[in-house]
Write an enzyme that holds these catalytic residues in place. Structure first.
Site, PDB file in Angstrom:
ATOM      1  CD  GLU A  95      -2.712  -0.620  -0.366  1.00 12.11           C
ATOM      2  OE1 GLU A  95      -2.780   0.503  -0.896  1.00 12.11           O
ATOM      3  OE2 GLU A  95      -2.994  -1.656  -0.956  1.00 12.11           O
TER       4      GLU A  95
HETATM    5  C1  LIG Z   1       2.577  -9.823   0.373  1.00 15.12           C
HETATM    6  C2  LIG Z   1       2.356  -8.703  -0.585  1.00 15.12           C
HETATM    7  C3  LIG Z   1       1.065  -8.347  -0.934  1.00 15.12           C
HETATM    8  C4  LIG Z   1       0.847  -7.324  -1.863  1.00 15.12           C
HETATM    9  N1  LIG Z   1      -0.431  -7.031  -2.267  1.00 15.12           N
HETATM   10  C5  LIG Z   1      -0.609  -6.212  -3.343  1.00 15.12           C
HETATM   11  C6  LIG Z   1      -1.902  -6.059  -3.956  1.00 15.12           C
HETATM   12  O1  LIG Z   1      -2.907  -6.596  -3.488  1.00 15.12           O
HETATM   13  N2  LIG Z   1      -1.999  -5.301  -5.073  1.00 15.12           N
HETATM   14  C7  LIG Z   1      -0.926  -4.676  -5.623  1.00 15.12           C
HETATM   15  O2  LIG Z   1      -1.072  -4.031  -6.651  1.00 15.12           O
HETATM   16  N3  LIG Z   1       0.314  -4.774  -5.049  1.00 15.12           N
HETATM   17  C8  LIG Z   1       0.480  -5.527  -3.931  1.00 15.12           C
HETATM   18  N4  LIG Z   1       1.739  -5.663  -3.380  1.00 15.12           N
HETATM   19  C9  LIG Z   1       2.832  -4.904  -3.929  1.00 15.12           C
HETATM   20  C10 LIG Z   1       3.302  -3.788  -3.006  1.00 15.12           C
HETATM   21  O3  LIG Z   1       2.332  -2.773  -2.936  1.00 15.12           O
HETATM   22  C11 LIG Z   1       4.648  -3.312  -3.516  1.00 15.12           C
HETATM   23  O4  LIG Z   1       5.582  -4.343  -3.203  1.00 15.12           O
HETATM   24  C12 LIG Z   1       5.092  -1.999  -2.908  1.00 15.12           C
HETATM   25  O5  LIG Z   1       4.263  -0.970  -3.360  1.00 15.12           O
HETATM   26  C13 LIG Z   1       6.545  -1.647  -3.250  1.00 15.12           C
HETATM   27  O6  LIG Z   1       6.825  -1.844  -4.606  1.00 15.12           O
HETATM   28  P1  LIG Z   1       8.093  -2.730  -5.045  1.00 15.12           P
HETATM   29  O7  LIG Z   1       8.021  -4.001  -4.284  1.00 15.12           O
HETATM   30  O8  LIG Z   1       8.145  -2.802  -6.502  1.00 15.12           O
HETATM   31  O9  LIG Z   1       9.336  -1.910  -4.483  1.00 15.12           O
HETATM   32  P2  LIG Z   1      10.054  -0.700  -5.254  1.00 15.12           P
HETATM   33  O10 LIG Z   1       9.040   0.241  -5.765  1.00 15.12           O
HETATM   34  O11 LIG Z   1      11.047  -1.259  -6.198  1.00 15.12           O
HETATM   35  O12 LIG Z   1      10.810  -0.011  -4.041  1.00 15.12           O
HETATM   36  C14 LIG Z   1      12.035  -0.520  -3.490  1.00 15.12           C
HETATM   37  C15 LIG Z   1      12.523   0.423  -2.394  1.00 15.12           C
HETATM   38  O13 LIG Z   1      12.779   1.711  -2.953  1.00 15.12           O
HETATM   39  C16 LIG Z   1      12.083   2.698  -2.211  1.00 15.12           C
HETATM   40  N5  LIG Z   1      11.676   3.773  -3.113  1.00 15.12           N
HETATM   41  C17 LIG Z   1      11.050   3.687  -4.296  1.00 15.12           C
HETATM   42  N6  LIG Z   1      10.826   4.912  -4.799  1.00 15.12           N
HETATM   43  C18 LIG Z   1      11.281   5.787  -3.896  1.00 15.12           C
HETATM   44  C19 LIG Z   1      11.327   7.200  -3.820  1.00 15.12           C
HETATM   45  N7  LIG Z   1      10.820   7.980  -4.770  1.00 15.12           N
HETATM   46  N8  LIG Z   1      11.902   7.766  -2.720  1.00 15.12           N
HETATM   47  C20 LIG Z   1      12.402   7.004  -1.739  1.00 15.12           C
HETATM   48  N9  LIG Z   1      12.387   5.673  -1.756  1.00 15.12           N
HETATM   49  C21 LIG Z   1      11.840   5.066  -2.818  1.00 15.12           C
HETATM   50  C22 LIG Z   1      10.896   1.983  -1.624  1.00 15.12           C
HETATM   51  O14 LIG Z   1      10.393   2.677  -0.487  1.00 15.12           O
HETATM   52  C23 LIG Z   1      11.483   0.636  -1.287  1.00 15.12           C
HETATM   53  O15 LIG Z   1      12.142   0.702  -0.040  1.00 15.12           O
HETATM   54  C24 LIG Z   1       1.957  -6.636  -2.409  1.00 15.12           C
HETATM   55  C25 LIG Z   1       3.239  -6.977  -2.018  1.00 15.12           C
HETATM   56  C26 LIG Z   1       3.467  -8.009  -1.151  1.00 15.12           C
HETATM   57  C27 LIG Z   1       4.873  -8.385  -0.800  1.00 15.12           C
END
Ligand SMILES: Cc1cc2nc3c(=O)[nH]c(=O)nc-3n(C[C@H](O)[C@H](O)[C@H](O)COP(=O)(O)OP(=O)(O)OC[C@H]3O[C@@H](n4cnc5c(N)ncnc54)[C@H](O)[C@@H]3O)c2cc1C
Length: 596
Positions: free
Chosen positions: A443
């Site tokens: 989220e």
């Molecule tokens: C168990 C689980 C359930 C989930 N359920 C859903 C769901 O129902 N629907 C859905 O659509 N998604 C879902 N997700 C996805 C989840 O919302 C994403 O994993 C999350 O938004 C982060 O995206 P990412 O994993 O690609 O990390 P990334 O976006 O690659 O981020 C990696 C790191 O970089 C940091 N970062 C990125 N951009 C910035 C910035 N501009 N400034 C500072 N730091 C930054 C982040 O904070 C993080 O620490 C789920 C994930 C999991 C693991």
């Protein structure tokens, strides 16, 4: 196995004594008939469902997890989940605060808030199935066409169908502007969607007869980036005219993630292979439309962590009273036993009180926000609506990030109270820690929440929303500052309020010079504002407890002791956070990337 007792006494305290929810709701025409017995009856029944039906499935659900049959793409949830969901539907719980027009009971959102806290305490993984449905309901309610509402809302309201939100793809999570799933328009007004989504919670399961996926995708002529994203409703089974389910839509689960916690909830990889969908809202305006669901979900995630903090605390207290180890430094407290119960040791108490203060502070803040949501959904007064909306907007990232960070600390402390017995599976404490961790990530990560708070909600409107919230706090300080017994609470609150004003101005000035200064300070800043909100609610709760401390009810003595603990031991964290926020960007950027 861990136990769970719904915290009804504290919920009723917050609802009736702190927020005075009935008086408040009666000002809203839609809820003019609500009364305290109705509110109490709903939360008591909800608590029973959580404790008796869901809690017994939490540990077994974690151990079994979900199973995908790759030949059929069908997922089976852990044993008992389907039957528990059937009971939930039979009890009418999904309809609790849904619109009467679509079969809902139209009760206030604040009741749903209390219900979901208890469901989350009992079983976070299970609770995500109906929890996401509620978000899908809200999104379609706000942005669906009349026809879409007629098809989907009664089914989501009854719980016959569940919902999901499909945003994430392998190459994009935070940066949704990069998403690639495509939507091709068809002659009949529908769209064919193709692409892959990952990490979709409750993305496939056997609890309900249909799953309503809300999917973000791109139209062929869409502009690049986040301005070219549209929202589609893509059901697992295509609905027939009579409301029954028809043909299987090609949106298939191709894999389930193996993950740290919430094993009972299916985290699905979904393949859309020309799946039929319908546009929700306007073309290329999918992100703002999805924000309805995301905001609801952000508050929902804070509530997951509130639930985990509470249940971890309850179990750790029982253990700390029972487990005997060593003697108190000041001499035996249980001389009849070979050692004292560990609750005599100051640091064990610190860990327990930390969890308790976070749970009770989080409950006060969350119920307050839910009441504000009831206000803006039901008031006829445009100014009242705007004020309530602004406060919810300001506090939403705090609930998401502050409550989830707190739960990570609190569940970890509660595990520590068990010593090695907390780390092994048998007692169930390590599950709470594992389940709590995801809440800081999905989220929108907590970093993203902090950027939303400082960048958009505070600096983005020149501090207007923060000032309005600050004014409420200021009024309380002026009213209570003259009361001798309240000084110990009002003075630190006032001091923090002044420091927040200075810090916000300083960060605003720095951000003019270099926008990265926002990113350098935001996480510390969010925690400071979280404490400001908690200190305000803890001071208000202390005021009631002081007035009632001679009532003979030990509840108020406990409330006062917890308030004093919060101000003495947790609030001082803000001094270090403010120093760290002020230290700014330079220490973070000084090191050359190559040296990492
Ligand atoms: C168990 C689980 C359930 C989930 N359920 C859903 C769901 O129902 N629907 C859905 O659509 N998604 C879902 N997700 C996805 C989840 O919302 C994403 O994993 C999350 O938004 C982060 O995206 P990412 O994993 O690609 O990390 P990334 O976006 O690659 O981020 C990696 C790191 O970089 C940091 N970062 C990125 N951009 C910035 C910035 N501009 N400034 C500072 N730091 C930054 C982040 O904070 C993080 O620490 C789920 C994930 C999991 C693991």
């Amino acid at each position: 196995m861990p136990h769970y007792t719904p915290p009804l006494r504290d919920m009723k305290f917050v609802l009736h004594e702190l927020i005075q929810v009935v008086d408040h709701l009666k000002t809203l025409p839609r809820h003019a008939d609500i009364d305290a017995p109705t509110i109490d009856a709903v939360i008591e029944e909800g608590g029973k469902f959580a404790a008796e039906v869901l809690a017994p499935l939490n540990q077994s659900g974690d151990e079994q997890g979900c199973v995908l049959d790759k030949s059929t793409h069908e997922v089976t949830a852990p044993a008992g989940f389907k039957e528990a969901y059937a009971k939930f539907v039979e009890g009418g719980w999904p309809a609790l605060s849904a619109d009467a027009q679509f079969g809902g009971q139209a009760l206030p959102i604040v009741l749903n808030q209390c219900l979901y806290e208890m469901l989350n305490s009992a079983n976070q993984a299970w609770t995500m199935y109906p929890g996401l449905s509620h978000g899908a309901y809200e999104c379609l309610h706000a942005h669906g066409t009349d026809q879409q509402k007629a098809i989907y809302l009664p089914k989501l309201t009854s719980g016959q169908w569940t919902g999901t939100m499909c945003l994430t793809e392998a190459h994009c999570g935070t940066d949704l502007g990069m998403l690639r799933t495509k939507a091709e328009p068809q002659i009949d007004g529908s769209y064919k969607l193709s692409g892959q989504k990952i990490f979709i919670s409750a993305g496939e399961h056997d609890l309900a007869e249909n799953i309503v996926h809300l999917v973000l995708a791109r139209l062929p002529d869409a502009p690049q980036g986040s301005k070219g994203i549209s929202l589609f409703v893509v059901p697992k089974y295509l609905p027939k005219a009579d409301g029954s389910v028809g043909a299987r839509n090609p949106i298939f689960c191709t894999g389930l993630e193996h993950k740290m916690g919430i094993h009972g909830n299916a985290t699905a990889q979904l393949n859309l292979d020309g799946a039929t969908g319908w546009l929700v809202g306007e073309p290329n305006k999918g992100l703002p439309a999805m924000f309805v669901m995301m905001n609801a979900a952000r508050l929902g995630v804070g509530n997951q962590s509130l639930g985990l903090t509470e249940v971890a605390y309850q179990n750790a207290v029982v253990y700390a009273k029972d487990r005997i180890q060593m003697r108190s430094l000041s001499g035996p407290k249980a001389p009849d036993k070979p050692a004292d119960p560990i609750i005599v040791h100051p640091d064990v108490r610190k860990m327990l009180l930390t969890a308790r203060a976070y749970a009770e502070g989080g409950r006060a803040l969350s119920i307050h926000i839910a009441t504000l949501i009831d206000t803006y959904l039901a008031t006829d007064d445009a100014d009242v609506r705007k004020d309530a909306e602004d406060e919810v907007a300001l506090l939403t990232p705090i609930v998401k990030a502050f409550l989830t960070d707190n739960a990570w600390l609190a569940t970890s402390h509660c595990m520590q109270v068990y010593g090695g017995h907390g780390y092994i599976r048998e007692w169930g404490m390590e599950q709470f820690v594992r389940d709590a961790r995801i809440n800081m990530i999905y989220e929108g990560t907590n970093t993203v929440q902090s950027l939303d708070l400082l960048g958009r909600k505070v600096l983005g409107d020149n501090g207007a929303k923060l000032k309005k919230f600050g004014k409420k706090i200021q009024t309380f300080i002026e009213d209570e500052g003259v009361v001798e017994a309240m000084q110990e609470f009002v003075n630190p609150l006032a001091d923090l309020g002044d420091k927040v004003t200075k810090l916000t101005t300083e960060l605003g000035m720095k951000a003019f010079g270099n926008a990265d200064e926002v990113g350098a300070a935001a996480v510390d800043y969010l925690r400071v504002i979280g404490h400001l909100a908690f200190a305000y609610f803890w001071a208000r709760m202390a005021k009631i407890a002081l007035l009632k401390q001679d009532s003979g009810d030990p509840f108020y003595a406990a409330k006062l002791a917890t308030a004093r603990f919060y101000f003495a031991k947790l609030l001082p964290e803000t001094a270090a956070l403010i120093r760290s926020a002020r230290a700014g960007l330079a220490p973070l950027m000084a090191m050359d990337e190559a040296l990492f």
